[in-house]
Design an enzyme around this catalytic site. Structure first.
Site, PDB file in Angstrom:
ATOM      1  CG  ASP A 186      -0.249  -0.116   2.530  1.00 37.12           C
ATOM      2  OD1 ASP A 186       0.717   0.642   2.770  1.00 37.12           O
ATOM      3  OD2 ASP A 186      -0.644  -0.971   3.338  1.00 37.12           O
ATOM      4  CE  LYS A 210      -3.778  -1.666   2.073  1.00 45.49           C
ATOM      5  NZ  LYS A 210      -3.216  -2.696   2.946  1.00 45.49           N
ATOM      6  N   GLY A 244      -3.477 -12.887   5.996  1.00 39.90           N
ATOM      7  CA  GLY A 244      -2.921 -13.097   4.667  1.00 39.90           C
ATOM      8  C   GLY A 244      -3.743 -12.523   3.529  1.00 39.90           C
TER       9      GLY A 244
END
Length: 334
Positions: A186, A210, A244
């Site tokens: 990010d 994102k 994850g």
């Protein structure tokens, strides 16, 4: 008559020598034992158990009076129990007259709650710092905090260790001959990616744009890849892997954008819930982590490489004990 020696007697001078003692909680004793061995000492024998209602009892089996105490505990699940045991150990040392108490937190619990996103939310990372200070901690040693600002939450010295030397050395040894792009999952971790880039002769940078739903923790949507990744080995770097979801979506997005291969490198392997299944199903070639948190035996998988953080922690403890420079371990950048 022989003139009396000025200053303290030889016996007092001998007693006044600083004494390093290393203590471990029950969350990750293997790492603490490795650190102690590298320091040329042993863990102080400790009695610790839980009462029937879950209360924790701790007692050290040796005198700690006047010692330079280093209390190692990773905040592993169940995280609140690990934190409470850590605090109780510090309180026991303070009441037993340890001279200086240094808290070693390879993984700092609640670090993700470092600011308020909305009204009526806590800043739990600050609360953690206050708890450890109140318990009696004089100093903190941490590894790869979620955000560097957490250092300012504790009213005292904080040594913020970085796992980049450990992780990047492995990447250089195994992928150094490839065309590498360093990728941040990010925009917020670009600065960390920049430090990685410098270690690979200014390798290109990329990041994943994102979005995150603040009402649904651990869930993100990887919108697009920004940067040069086509035909390159992408090293996707982050501080932690929890469930994850974020990191695997980023890895798949990179492969869809034309990356040759994706290698994931992260410091803290929390690996909660579906993490292992998600990592196994994603398109990453290898996942590289450190042992700041214990890795379960059933997670000993061929694509998961676990590197020891003990040499870095032991080197930092040595510098602190000898009044040296922890920053020197990172080329003056820590």
């Amino acid at each position: 008559m022989k003139e009396r020696e000025r200053g303290p007697s030889a016996s007092i001078r001998k007693r006044a020598k600083r004494r390093l003692m290393v203590f471990s909680g029950r969350a990750h004793p293997g790492l603490a034992q490795e650190v102690a061995a590298l320091l040329g000492t042993e863990l102080v024998p400790t009695s610790a158990y839980n009462f029937a209602n879950g209360e924790i009892y701790v007692r050290f089996e040796e005198s700690v009076r006047g010692s330079d105490a280093y209390v190692i505990q990773s905040h592993d699940a169940p995280i609140n129990e690990a934190i409470m045991e850590h605090l109780i150990m510090i309180d026991a040392l303070k009441r037993a007259s340890a001279k200086r108490i240094t808290v070693v937190m390879p993984f700092y619990g609640y670090a993700r709650q470092d600011k308020k996103h909305r009204g009526r939310e806590p800043i739990s990372a600050r609360l953690m710092a206050d708890l450890f200070k109140t318990a009696g901690a004089d100093r903190l040693i941490c590894v790869d905090l979620h955000t560097s600002q957490i250092q300012g939450f504790f009213d005292g010295p904080v040594d913020h260790l970085m796992a980049i030397p450990v992780l990047s050395e492995y990447v250089a040894d195994n992928y150094g001959g490839e065309d590498i792009t360093i990728v941040s999952p990010d925009a917020g971790r670009i600065k960390v990616a920049e430090q990685w880039s410098k270690r690979f002769n200014g390798a290109p940078l990329a990041f994943i744009h994102k979005t995150r739903d603040i009402d649904r923790p651990n869930e993100t949507v990887a919108n697009r890849v920004v940067g040069e990744v086509e035909g390159r080995v992408c090293v996707l770097v982050d501080d932690m892997i929890d469930t994850g979801g974020t990191i695997t979506k980023a890895a798949d997005a990179l492969m869809e954008a034309g990356a040759k291969e994706v290698v994931i490198a992260a410091t803290h392997a929390i690996l909660s819930g579906p993490a292992i299944e998600r990592l196994e199903a994603c398109q990453a070639r290898e996942v590289i982590v450190t042992n700041t948190l214990p890795i379960r035996s059933d997670h000993d998988l061929p694509w998961l490489k676990v590197l020891s953080i003990a040499p870095l922690i032991s080197a930092a403890i040595k510098e602190v004990f000898l009044d040296g420079s922890v920053t020197s371990l990172f080329g003056g950048r820590a």
